[in-house]
Design an enzyme around this catalytic site. Structure first.
Site, PDB file in Angstrom:
ATOM      1  N   SER A 142      -0.140   1.307   0.447  1.00 37.38           N
ATOM      2  CA  SER A 142      -0.408   2.634  -0.127  1.00 37.38           C
ATOM      3  C   SER A 142      -1.519   3.257   0.694  1.00 37.38           C
ATOM      4  O   SER A 142      -2.248   2.550   1.408  1.00 37.38           O
ATOM      5  CB  SER A 142      -0.871   2.464  -1.580  1.00 37.38           C
ATOM      6  OG  SER A 142      -1.429   3.668  -2.081  1.00 37.38           O
ATOM      7  N   TYR A 155      -5.645  -1.635  -8.571  1.00 34.46           N
ATOM      8  CA  TYR A 155      -4.619  -1.175  -7.614  1.00 34.46           C
ATOM      9  C   TYR A 155      -5.207  -1.086  -6.202  1.00 34.46           C
ATOM     10  O   TYR A 155      -4.609  -1.583  -5.241  1.00 34.46           O
ATOM     11  CB  TYR A 155      -4.100   0.194  -8.074  1.00 34.46           C
ATOM     12  CG  TYR A 155      -2.911   0.720  -7.314  1.00 34.46           C
ATOM     13  CD1 TYR A 155      -1.617   0.381  -7.696  1.00 34.46           C
ATOM     14  CD2 TYR A 155      -3.065   1.585  -6.227  1.00 34.46           C
ATOM     15  CE1 TYR A 155      -0.510   0.875  -7.013  1.00 34.46           C
ATOM     16  CE2 TYR A 155      -1.979   2.079  -5.543  1.00 34.46           C
ATOM     17  CZ  TYR A 155      -0.696   1.738  -5.936  1.00 34.46           C
ATOM     18  OH  TYR A 155       0.391   2.227  -5.255  1.00 34.46           O
TER      19      TYR A 155
HETATM   20  P1  NAD Z   1       8.694   2.442  -9.504  1.00 38.04           P
HETATM   21  O1  NAD Z   1       8.002   2.234 -10.821  1.00 38.04           O
HETATM   22  O2  NAD Z   1       9.793   3.453  -9.415  1.00 38.04           O
HETATM   23  O3  NAD Z   1       9.217   1.038  -8.936  1.00 38.04           O
HETATM   24  C1  NAD Z   1       8.523  -0.163  -9.153  1.00 38.04           C
HETATM   25  C2  NAD Z   1       9.503  -1.316  -9.060  1.00 38.04           C
HETATM   26  O4  NAD Z   1       8.790  -2.544  -9.299  1.00 38.04           O
HETATM   27  C3  NAD Z   1      10.599  -1.230 -10.134  1.00 38.04           C
HETATM   28  O5  NAD Z   1      11.836  -1.649  -9.572  1.00 38.04           O
HETATM   29  C4  NAD Z   1      10.119  -2.242 -11.167  1.00 38.04           C
HETATM   30  O6  NAD Z   1      11.175  -2.792 -11.951  1.00 38.04           O
HETATM   31  C5  NAD Z   1       9.485  -3.289 -10.271  1.00 38.04           C
HETATM   32  N1  NAD Z   1       8.607  -4.198 -11.002  1.00 38.04           N
HETATM   33  C6  NAD Z   1       7.513  -3.909 -11.754  1.00 38.04           C
HETATM   34  N2  NAD Z   1       7.013  -5.034 -12.310  1.00 38.04           N
HETATM   35  C7  NAD Z   1       7.798  -6.061 -11.900  1.00 38.04           C
HETATM   36  C8  NAD Z   1       7.809  -7.466 -12.132  1.00 38.04           C
HETATM   37  N3  NAD Z   1       6.905  -8.072 -12.931  1.00 38.04           N
HETATM   38  N4  NAD Z   1       8.775  -8.212 -11.553  1.00 38.04           N
HETATM   39  C9  NAD Z   1       9.713  -7.638 -10.762  1.00 38.04           C
HETATM   40  N5  NAD Z   1       9.757  -6.315 -10.507  1.00 38.04           N
HETATM   41  C10 NAD Z   1       8.803  -5.532 -11.067  1.00 38.04           C
HETATM   42  O7  NAD Z   1       7.527   2.855  -8.508  1.00 38.04           O
HETATM   43  P2  NAD Z   1       7.561   3.295  -6.971  1.00 38.04           P
HETATM   44  O8  NAD Z   1       6.801   4.570  -6.947  1.00 38.04           O
HETATM   45  O9  NAD Z   1       8.894   3.247  -6.355  1.00 38.04           O
HETATM   46  O10 NAD Z   1       6.631   2.148  -6.347  1.00 38.04           O
HETATM   47  C11 NAD Z   1       7.094   1.130  -5.477  1.00 38.04           C
HETATM   48  C12 NAD Z   1       5.940   0.643  -4.618  1.00 38.04           C
HETATM   49  O11 NAD Z   1       5.408   1.738  -3.881  1.00 38.04           O
HETATM   50  C13 NAD Z   1       4.755   0.067  -5.422  1.00 38.04           C
HETATM   51  O12 NAD Z   1       4.229  -1.056  -4.741  1.00 38.04           O
HETATM   52  C14 NAD Z   1       3.751   1.207  -5.418  1.00 38.04           C
HETATM   53  O13 NAD Z   1       2.436   0.736  -5.549  1.00 38.04           O
HETATM   54  C15 NAD Z   1       4.012   1.779  -4.035  1.00 38.04           C
HETATM   55  N6  NAD Z   1       3.545   3.151  -3.857  1.00 38.04           N
HETATM   56  C16 NAD Z   1       4.058   4.187  -4.603  1.00 38.04           C
HETATM   57  C17 NAD Z   1       3.599   5.487  -4.398  1.00 38.04           C
HETATM   58  C18 NAD Z   1       4.116   6.680  -5.197  1.00 38.04           C
HETATM   59  O14 NAD Z   1       3.521   7.753  -5.133  1.00 38.04           O
HETATM   60  N7  NAD Z   1       5.214   6.571  -5.914  1.00 38.04           N
HETATM   61  C19 NAD Z   1       2.615   5.708  -3.424  1.00 38.04           C
HETATM   62  C20 NAD Z   1       2.124   4.635  -2.675  1.00 38.04           C
HETATM   63  C21 NAD Z   1       2.597   3.357  -2.894  1.00 38.04           C
END
Ligand code: NAD
Length: 260
Positions: A142, A155
């Site tokens: 991130s 985080y």
């Molecule tokens: P999201 O909530 O859409 O996806 C998260 C995924 O993780 C889902 O498939 C969920 O089921 C899975 N998950 C959560 N807990 C779990 C567990 N205990 N076991 C197995 N799977 C689990 O969110 P996203 O925005 O797609 O985020 C994905 C990654 O990207 C994360 O690591 C997040 O920190 C990172 N990220 C997101 C953003 C943003 O703005 N959306 C920015 C930077 C980084």
């Protein structure tokens, strides 16, 4: 070169992870998807990946809180699909609170899911990659792997940890045809983010456009969300032959956020 490889993507039942899985499937990789959610919805996505891209796609229900289940997910790829060539550590959760009020269980869960799970998956996948002299490990970090924001102590700590883990693993695997990199997105347009907008607009008496630009994207100079497809395209490039000399890197895709 990605065609015929096997990609395991954690947290791929929605958002960025699902986009990674679909992008690697489009390149002809067989896929293991993973994550939480409604069983029927997950099965629909799994079957769609197979029919749309003509590849094999398995679902692993491994909970990223449990190292035995994470090891089982890698084993599933190796036994059912032949290998784990591309590992994308992506599952993640968030909690926002000041340090003195931060719930201890939330701290432990965020460190476990956002950081330790990547270590367990890499620990299980690297031996096979070393033996085959080829591997790609891509960790979704991130902008918060590089800079902090208040109230996100767990985080930011986990994501900075992912940066250190990425660099360490890159050094250990550099002579085995394996690259290890982190992708550092800014705000990405995921269902999670999208769902917050109407309620925030109502609560603040703003238009939805104002919420996007002045609340969510206050830190992002472009004032635009990164899309999941853009993040996935970067991962596909990192897995390509042309990226074989890129290892131990933090790939910013954040509309200029950390340049400020
Ligand atoms: P999201 O909530 O859409 O996806 C998260 C995924 O993780 C889902 O498939 C969920 O089921 C899975 N998950 C959560 N807990 C779990 C567990 N205990 N076991 C197995 N799977 C689990 O969110 P996203 O925005 O797609 O985020 C994905 C990654 O990207 C994360 O690591 C997040 O920190 C990172 N990220 C997101 C953003 C943003 O703005 N959306 C920015 C930077 C980084």
């Amino acid at each position: 070169m990605i065609k015929g490889k096997v990609a395991v993507v954690t947290g791929s039942t929605s958002g960025i992870g699902l986009a990674y899985a679909r992008a690697f499937a489009k390149e002809g990789a067989n896929i293991v998807i993973n994550g939480l959610g409604d069983a029927a919805a997950i099965e629909t996505e799994r079957a769609k990946i197979e029919s749309e891209f003509g590849v094999k796609c398995l679902y692993s229900p491994a909970n990223m809180l449990k190292h035995e289940e994470i090891e089982g997910m890698i084993k599933l790829a190796e036994t059912e699909l032949g290998s784990c060539d591309i590992l994308v550590n992506n599952a993640g959760i968030q909690h926002v609170a000041p340090i003195e009020e931060f719930p201890i269980d939330k701290w432990n869960m965020i460190i476990a899911i956002n950081l330790s799970a990547a270590f367990f998956a890499m620990r299980a996948a690297i031996p096979g990659m070393k033996a085959r002299k080829w591997g790609r490990i891509i960790n979704t970090a991130s902008a918060h792997a590089l800079v902090a924001s208040p109230f996100k102590s767990a985080y930011v700590s986990a994501k900075h940890g992912i940066a250190g883990l990425t660099k360490t693993a890159a050094l250990e695997t550099a002579q085995f045809g394996i690259t290890v990199n982190a992708i550092c997105p800014g705000y990405v347009w995921t269902p999670l983010v999208e769902k917050q907008i109407p309620d925030t607009a109502k609560a603040r008496g703003m238009t939805e456009e104002q919420v996007k630009k002045d609340v969510l994207l206050a830190a992002q100079p472009t004032k635009e969300f990164v899309t999941v497809e853009e993040v996935a395209a970067l991962a596909v490039f990192l897995a390509s032959d042309n990226a074989r000399s890129i290892t131990g890197s933090m790939q910013q895709i954040d509309g200029g956020w950390v340049a400020e």
